[in-house]
Design a protein around this motif. Sequence first.
Motif, PDB file in Angstrom:
ATOM      1  N   ASN A  90      33.314  15.714   7.152  1.00 38.83           N
ATOM      2  CA  ASN A  90      34.691  15.426   7.111  1.00 38.83           C
ATOM      3  C   ASN A  90      35.411  14.524   8.534  1.00 38.83           C
ATOM      4  O   ASN A  90      36.204  14.949   8.886  1.00 38.83           O
ATOM      5  CB  ASN A  90      35.648  16.418   6.584  1.00 38.83           C
ATOM      6  CG  ASN A  90      35.516  16.779   5.125  1.00 38.83           C
ATOM      7  OD1 ASN A  90      34.949  16.169   4.559  1.00 38.83           O
ATOM      8  ND2 ASN A  90      36.267  17.867   4.881  1.00 38.83           N
ATOM      9  N   LEU A  91      34.352  13.715   9.176  1.00 35.47           N
ATOM     10  CA  LEU A  91      34.703  13.300  10.295  1.00 35.47           C
ATOM     11  C   LEU A  91      35.208  11.943   9.808  1.00 35.47           C
ATOM     12  O   LEU A  91      35.047  11.279   8.964  1.00 35.47           O
ATOM     13  CB  LEU A  91      33.369  12.923  11.226  1.00 35.47           C
ATOM     14  CG  LEU A  91      32.684  14.143  11.864  1.00 35.47           C
ATOM     15  CD1 LEU A  91      31.372  13.718  12.756  1.00 35.47           C
ATOM     16  CD2 LEU A  91      33.440  15.108  12.531  1.00 35.47           C
ATOM     17  N   PHE A  92      36.308  11.546  10.825  1.00 34.61           N
ATOM     18  CA  PHE A  92      36.891  10.169  10.829  1.00 34.61           C
ATOM     19  C   PHE A  92      35.779   9.204  11.173  1.00 34.61           C
ATOM     20  O   PHE A  92      35.442   9.050  12.193  1.00 34.61           O
ATOM     21  CB  PHE A  92      38.083  10.094  11.401  1.00 34.61           C
ATOM     22  CG  PHE A  92      39.394  10.866  10.903  1.00 34.61           C
ATOM     23  CD1 PHE A  92      39.918  10.654   9.963  1.00 34.61           C
ATOM     24  CD2 PHE A  92      39.684  11.931  11.910  1.00 34.61           C
ATOM     25  CE1 PHE A  92      40.997  11.383   9.537  1.00 34.61           C
ATOM     26  CE2 PHE A  92      40.705  12.766  11.545  1.00 34.61           C
ATOM     27  CZ  PHE A  92      41.573  12.457  10.081  1.00 34.61           C
ATOM     28  N   PRO A  93      35.398   8.290   9.930  1.00 33.04           N
ATOM     29  CA  PRO A  93      34.210   7.321  10.401  1.00 33.04           C
ATOM     30  C   PRO A  93      34.713   6.346  11.485  1.00 33.04           C
ATOM     31  O   PRO A  93      33.734   5.765  11.918  1.00 33.04           O
ATOM     32  CB  PRO A  93      34.007   6.811   9.062  1.00 33.04           C
ATOM     33  CG  PRO A  93      35.369   6.973   8.033  1.00 33.04           C
ATOM     34  CD  PRO A  93      35.786   8.283   8.602  1.00 33.04           C
ATOM     35  N   HIS A  94      35.861   6.041  11.455  1.00 32.93           N
ATOM     36  CA  HIS A  94      36.304   4.777  12.416  1.00 32.93           C
ATOM     37  C   HIS A  94      36.639   5.126  13.846  1.00 32.93           C
ATOM     38  O   HIS A  94      36.887   4.464  14.916  1.00 32.93           O
ATOM     39  CB  HIS A  94      37.449   4.350  12.034  1.00 32.93           C
ATOM     40  CG  HIS A  94      38.732   5.180  11.820  1.00 32.93           C
ATOM     41  ND1 HIS A  94      38.854   6.167  10.941  1.00 32.93           N
ATOM     42  CD2 HIS A  94      39.909   5.213  12.507  1.00 32.93           C
ATOM     43  CE1 HIS A  94      40.105   6.772  11.113  1.00 32.93           C
ATOM     44  NE2 HIS A  94      40.735   6.075  12.227  1.00 32.93           N
ATOM     45  N   ALA A 134      30.382   8.866  22.640  1.00 33.78           N
ATOM     46  CA  ALA A 134      30.978   7.360  22.212  1.00 33.78           C
ATOM     47  C   ALA A 134      30.346   6.778  20.538  1.00 33.78           C
ATOM     48  O   ALA A 134      30.670   5.870  20.519  1.00 33.78           O
ATOM     49  CB  ALA A 134      30.506   6.112  23.336  1.00 33.78           C
ATOM     50  N   ALA A 135      29.442   7.921  20.421  1.00 34.36           N
ATOM     51  CA  ALA A 135      28.823   7.426  19.067  1.00 34.36           C
ATOM     52  C   ALA A 135      29.857   7.835  17.950  1.00 34.36           C
ATOM     53  O   ALA A 135      30.623   8.442  17.919  1.00 34.36           O
ATOM     54  CB  ALA A 135      27.704   8.315  18.811  1.00 34.36           C
ATOM     55  N   TYR A 136      29.855   6.808  16.825  1.00 29.93           N
ATOM     56  CA  TYR A 136      30.500   6.786  15.620  1.00 29.93           C
ATOM     57  C   TYR A 136      29.610   7.609  14.882  1.00 29.93           C
ATOM     58  O   TYR A 136      28.218   8.155  14.728  1.00 29.93           O
ATOM     59  CB  TYR A 136      30.572   5.479  15.306  1.00 29.93           C
ATOM     60  CG  TYR A 136      32.030   4.731  16.116  1.00 29.93           C
ATOM     61  CD1 TYR A 136      33.274   4.969  15.573  1.00 29.93           C
ATOM     62  CD2 TYR A 136      31.521   3.960  17.237  1.00 29.93           C
ATOM     63  CE1 TYR A 136      34.203   4.066  16.541  1.00 29.93           C
ATOM     64  CE2 TYR A 136      32.332   3.283  17.662  1.00 29.93           C
ATOM     65  CZ  TYR A 136      33.680   3.286  17.491  1.00 29.93           C
ATOM     66  OH  TYR A 136      34.638   2.663  18.265  1.00 29.93           O
ATOM     67  N   PRO A 137      30.272   8.460  13.832  1.00 27.83           N
ATOM     68  CA  PRO A 137      29.575   9.412  12.677  1.00 27.83           C
ATOM     69  C   PRO A 137      28.614   8.497  12.029  1.00 27.83           C
ATOM     70  O   PRO A 137      27.468   9.434  11.896  1.00 27.83           O
ATOM     71  CB  PRO A 137      30.655   9.550  11.538  1.00 27.83           C
ATOM     72  CG  PRO A 137      31.909   9.460  12.397  1.00 27.83           C
ATOM     73  CD  PRO A 137      31.601   8.379  13.596  1.00 27.83           C
ATOM     74  N   HIS A 138      28.285   7.147  11.638  1.00 26.98           N
ATOM     75  CA  HIS A 138      27.235   6.737  11.071  1.00 26.98           C
ATOM     76  C   HIS A 138      26.088   6.631  12.073  1.00 26.98           C
ATOM     77  O   HIS A 138      25.014   6.256  11.498  1.00 26.98           O
ATOM     78  CB  HIS A 138      27.771   5.351  10.574  1.00 26.98           C
ATOM     79  CG  HIS A 138      27.827   4.301  11.467  1.00 26.98           C
ATOM     80  ND1 HIS A 138      29.026   4.056  12.302  1.00 26.98           N
ATOM     81  CD2 HIS A 138      26.910   3.275  12.087  1.00 26.98           C
ATOM     82  CE1 HIS A 138      28.919   3.183  12.796  1.00 26.98           C
ATOM     83  NE2 HIS A 138      27.774   2.564  12.823  1.00 26.98           N
ATOM     84  N   GLN A 139      26.440   6.721  13.265  1.00 30.45           N
ATOM     85  CA  GLN A 139      25.150   6.574  14.329  1.00 30.45           C
ATOM     86  C   GLN A 139      24.616   8.047  14.556  1.00 30.45           C
ATOM     87  O   GLN A 139      23.652   8.188  15.218  1.00 30.45           O
ATOM     88  CB  GLN A 139      25.682   6.103  15.667  1.00 30.45           C
ATOM     89  CG  GLN A 139      26.154   4.595  15.509  1.00 30.45           C
ATOM     90  CD  GLN A 139      27.170   3.930  16.529  1.00 30.45           C
ATOM     91  OE1 GLN A 139      27.882   4.796  17.153  1.00 30.45           O
ATOM     92  NE2 GLN A 139      26.544   2.745  17.009  1.00 30.45           N
ATOM     93  N   GLN A 144      23.991  16.504  13.883  1.00 31.56           N
ATOM     94  CA  GLN A 144      24.871  15.827  14.968  1.00 31.56           C
ATOM     95  C   GLN A 144      26.221  16.006  14.412  1.00 31.56           C
ATOM     96  O   GLN A 144      27.077  16.324  15.209  1.00 31.56           O
ATOM     97  CB  GLN A 144      24.367  14.683  15.532  1.00 31.56           C
ATOM     98  CG  GLN A 144      23.142  14.886  16.278  1.00 31.56           C
ATOM     99  CD  GLN A 144      22.407  13.423  16.787  1.00 31.56           C
ATOM    100  OE1 GLN A 144      22.809  12.347  15.972  1.00 31.56           O
ATOM    101  NE2 GLN A 144      21.693  13.454  17.710  1.00 31.56           N
ATOM    102  N   GLN A 145      26.376  15.276  13.188  1.00 30.73           N
ATOM    103  CA  GLN A 145      27.792  15.269  12.580  1.00 30.73           C
ATOM    104  C   GLN A 145      28.487  16.612  12.530  1.00 30.73           C
ATOM    105  O   GLN A 145      29.525  16.905  12.758  1.00 30.73           O
ATOM    106  CB  GLN A 145      27.834  14.344  11.292  1.00 30.73           C
ATOM    107  CG  GLN A 145      27.707  13.162  11.536  1.00 30.73           C
ATOM    108  CD  GLN A 145      27.727  12.304  10.159  1.00 30.73           C
ATOM    109  OE1 GLN A 145      28.814  12.222   9.696  1.00 30.73           O
ATOM    110  NE2 GLN A 145      26.485  11.827   9.843  1.00 30.73           N
ATOM    111  N   GLN A 146      27.563  17.650  12.007  1.00 32.15           N
ATOM    112  CA  GLN A 146      28.273  18.857  11.727  1.00 32.15           C
ATOM    113  C   GLN A 146      28.385  19.518  13.102  1.00 32.15           C
ATOM    114  O   GLN A 146      29.463  20.491  13.071  1.00 32.15           O
ATOM    115  CB  GLN A 146      27.224  19.940  10.906  1.00 32.15           C
ATOM    116  CG  GLN A 146      27.786  21.204  10.488  1.00 32.15           C
ATOM    117  CD  GLN A 146      28.952  20.875   9.500  1.00 32.15           C
ATOM    118  OE1 GLN A 146      29.951  20.417   9.966  1.00 32.15           O
ATOM    119  NE2 GLN A 146      28.786  21.312   8.200  1.00 32.15           N
TER     120      GLN A 146
END
Length: 248
Positions: A90-94, A134-139, A144-146
């Motif tokens: 549930n991270l904000f993708p932007h 500085a990485a976005y979730p899709h990167q 790592q996202q968790q």
Amino acid sequence: MISVRKLSKQHGELRVLHELSAEVARGETIAIVGPSGGGKSTLLRCLNFLEPFDAGEVQIAKVTLTPAMRDQAALRALRTTVGMVFQQFNLFPHLTALDNITLAPRVVRKLDSAAAARRGRELLARVGLADRAAAYPHQLSGGQQQRVAIARALAQDPEVLLFDEPTSALDPEMRDEVMAVIRDLAAGGMTMLVVTHEMQFATEIAHRVWVIDRGTIAEDGTPAQVIAEPKTAVAREYFRRQRVAGAR
């Protein structure tokens, strides 16, 4: 730290939680296990008042929750003292990893941007992602996202952390990354409730294990008591299935 008294919740005619009562001491880590549909995730959502409940009372981190809860100040206190980590991140993708972490402290706690950024970078370092601010979730990988999601929950300096199957969407290597962070939090004395199917976590990290079935706690005890010597049929069958799945 947490006291639950006769907590009940229904979805229409479906009884999800039934007069569930429990106590959690400060610094305890509880593994919540049991058959699918037993009410595990609903329990966490009621404890954080993401879902209202129909009867009973919850005291969590000095905030009292009731079915008729309308106290906005108490709810704000709840949001800043109880953190939650979800299965799907549930991270904000932007937003970058750092901005995902600092958003709530800046908006809810009115922390200035520089202080929030310093704290955010400290938390990224704590979860092993100091170089990914500085990485976005899709990167980022799933693991790592968790870990960013855990850092985001920690940014509010919570007294309690709730995890809803934090590793179920991850492959084994990523799962181990997240488990290492949770293990570190447990060693540091964070009070945590973790819905999980990871028997390694329940055995090696949790102080107690709750087996939840049909909306109530069927068993509550140490891992040695509950996993090694389950007393109820539902617990014996659940752990049998987990051993079979782990052997595949």
